[in-house]
Design an enzyme around this catalytic site. Sequence first.
Site, mmCIF file in Angstrom:
data_model
loop_
_atom_site.group_PDB
_atom_site.id
_atom_site.type_symbol
_atom_site.label_atom_id
_atom_site.label_comp_id
_atom_site.label_asym_id
_atom_site.label_seq_id
_atom_site.Cartn_x
_atom_site.Cartn_y
_atom_site.Cartn_z
ATOM 1 N N LYS A 196 34.921 4.131 62.332
ATOM 2 C CA LYS A 196 35.243 3.133 62.542
ATOM 3 C C LYS A 196 36.770 3.159 62.193
ATOM 4 O O LYS A 196 37.912 3.824 62.397
ATOM 5 C CB LYS A 196 35.061 2.857 60.708
ATOM 6 C CG LYS A 196 35.724 1.599 60.596
ATOM 7 C CD LYS A 196 36.045 1.296 58.803
ATOM 8 C CE LYS A 196 36.993 2.010 58.032
ATOM 9 N NZ LYS A 196 39.026 0.945 58.697
ATOM 10 N N GLU B 270 43.550 14.844 58.735
ATOM 11 C CA GLU B 270 44.241 15.133 59.957
ATOM 12 C C GLU B 270 45.673 13.302 58.789
ATOM 13 O O GLU B 270 45.207 12.792 59.458
ATOM 14 C CB GLU B 270 44.313 15.140 61.354
ATOM 15 C CG GLU B 270 45.464 15.607 62.260
ATOM 16 C CD GLU B 270 46.060 14.872 62.021
ATOM 17 O OE1 GLU B 270 47.597 13.903 61.433
ATOM 18 O OE2 GLU B 270 46.589 13.981 63.007
ATOM 19 N N CYS C 209 52.069 10.036 63.006
ATOM 20 C CA CYS C 209 51.637 11.624 61.931
ATOM 21 C C CYS C 209 53.073 12.798 62.095
ATOM 22 O O CYS C 209 53.637 13.744 60.871
ATOM 23 C CB CYS C 209 50.964 12.049 61.482
ATOM 24 S SG CYS C 209 49.181 12.263 63.160
ATOM 25 N N GLU D 107 56.994 10.520 54.036
ATOM 26 C CA GLU D 107 56.971 9.284 55.603
ATOM 27 C C GLU D 107 56.343 8.247 55.473
ATOM 28 O O GLU D 107 56.460 7.156 54.876
ATOM 29 C CB GLU D 107 55.158 9.782 55.351
ATOM 30 C CG GLU D 107 55.021 10.015 56.641
ATOM 31 C CD GLU D 107 52.977 10.119 57.078
ATOM 32 O OE1 GLU D 107 52.404 10.001 56.670
ATOM 33 O OE2 GLU D 107 53.712 10.480 58.467
#
Lengths: 478, 288
Positions: free
Chosen positions: A184, A258, A292, A389
């Site tokens: 997906k 991840e 990331c 983040e």
Amino acid sequence: MSNEWNLAPAAESTSSAEIKERYELFINGEWQAPSDGNYFETISPASEESLAQVAAAGQKDVDRAFEAANAAFKPWSALPAAERGKYIYRIARMIQERSRELAVVESLDGGKPIRESRDIDVPLAAAHFFYYAGWADKLEYAFPQRDPKPLGVAAQIIPWNFPLLMAAWKIAPALACGNTVVLKPAETTPLTALKLAEIIKDAGLPPGVVNIITGAGETGAMMTAHKIPKKLAFTGSTDVGKMIYKAALQGNKKVTLELGGKAANIIFDDAPIEAAVEGIINGIYFNQGHVCCAGSRLFVQESVYDQVLMKLKRRMDQLVVGDPLDKNTDIGAINSKSQLQTIEEYLEVGRAEGSEIYQPECELPEIGYWCRPTLFTNVAQSNRIAQEEIFGPVLAIQTFRTIEEVIDKANNTPYGLSAGVWTDKGSKIFQLTKAMKAGVVWANTFNKFDPTSPFGGYKESGFGREGGIHGLSAYLDF
Amino acid sequence: MSRLNIQKTYKLFIGGKFPRTESGRSYSIENDKGALIANMCHASRKDFRNSVVVARKAQAGWAGKTAFNRSQILYRLAEMLEARSASFSEEIQLLGSSKSDADKEVVDAIDTLVYYAGWCDKYTALFSSVNPTASAHFNFTVHEPTGVVAAVAPEQNGLLGLVQIIAPIICGGNTTVVLASNTMGTSAISFAEVVQNSDVPGGVINILTGVMSELTPHMASHMDVNALVIARIGLSDESRDAVIENVKRFADWSTSEVDSNPYRILDFQEAKSTWHPVQTSTGGVSGY
């Protein structure tokens, strides 16, 4: 001299990019309408215009996709491994053949500069399939004294920052190891994954080996809770990653994650400063900072701080923000309205915490989602912009005096995905690269990726590796 | 005149010392005839947390030793255990094992230590890679220890089970807090005496005795523990699920007998890929 020497527009033609009005679900080798009849729009973040209607997969569709993958597993895993590899090679070649189209669609749908989608995302995606294709008939050499076997069906959920590339990272090793997949893509960037489905169909893969279904988080939750998959693979935020980890534990499924990052990029006073400044720019402004492993925390040794800051600001002033399809663009559109809001909230947080903001005064288009490249100085280690983040073009700068101090500061985060170090001294490079608690460490470079090189995190940046020989074990049972 | 023998007090092993549990609690181990063998410490959550603190402090130093040095220290553990093999066998027999079974458990434990001693300076070479990137970079991937590992040793084989779980953990540069067998933990605590005499720095191996269901929720949820390995059945789903809170690595060794192989080491390792540019000369080429 006036500053009238602006770059002339150099727009990439969109004529090669055929986008259908509506995309169905790719299940069992066919395009199937969603059983609930629901569709959602995917828009261009640069123009806010609708690009296509995309099917929203519900529970019945998720069931159908997994059943197709399950039925395809036995014959696929029973194929001679070399034959399996040849299918994957075909996919790699067809991505190369349609590279221009894929790059244009990637930039249209996701907002990233065409220079990046053309030179990085698409070639790396093809290279990833090409690399893992060659592993299919060599698996027993990778694991001495072991008997590697495929796991079964893999459920794979990928983010919106590298849509095609992440699809390649997930699908290529899974197929090479003899698994079948249900993948997906993110709801804001489904188009290149759907183009990849066309390629997979054209390549003649047996029906059900790869199923690509679209939808938002609810569809993802249905996938991770499903009984059929033996493996969950996820790239995305740490918060969602923890939920997926739980689903994997409860369903007794193998899992690789991840997740997020807050990488330190460390500049020593003996670094090649010009190259380091380029590395800082590439580290945080590549792909609008939607990375990331972005170098979002910059640590500069005090003695060169003024020099680095001056050169960094001068370089930032030259960055071109705007039309993703213009070949001169350095920073494209922010991927979605909600991500732009998140970034703008952090800009407010940074100011409120007492940090000083710098942004070049570049013009921004009136329509679309845009954010100027941003840096913050006077940042404390405890500030939210230094801890959390942001996933945008926002750099938090701190200074340091000693090696020990910067190692402590750099590692003082729950994340551990990547790090960068800039110095001319070899022994110092290895002291730092060894000390960084991070899965990928770039020395005198940043944000480099290659299918042969394992990628993945320490600590709350996740576990398991993608790429290289180490990426195989994520898709094998021993 | 017969002499009254001196019985051993079994305590915990934390930071290279033998404290009693801070909780003051104990439980008894009896042999199959119901006679008291020993009163064991019933370790508390706080004992576990104290152990993690010393394990964390010891981790960088242990990982920073040369692989050769770690190898010698593991071998030293085997030497010390060999020297005391008779007393370990007797201690295990007290719990009901036959002499031959007890002897075998001790020699298997010794051989396991020698086996992993040999791996310390070899597994990285075996599992590392130099990656041929399609760009001018030197790129390699090596393993590094995950950090602090919480472990639950098997209930059976109090000595061998403990060694089989500790050895691959510390071989790879991690430190550990391990919950020993509840009913067969006497030899595990005696093994701590071997650890103390083998140049293993304090804090690298910490051994607790107590109740699994009481300690595992804290092992799984502790934010400064990097990995959890369970070699005993009975972990509740709720306890297990707490590992997600800091994305703790979780290894379930409870479903089959624990064998010895280098892949066990990898359960407590992280792979790091390091990149550096390679200068390419763009000067003139030799022309014929």
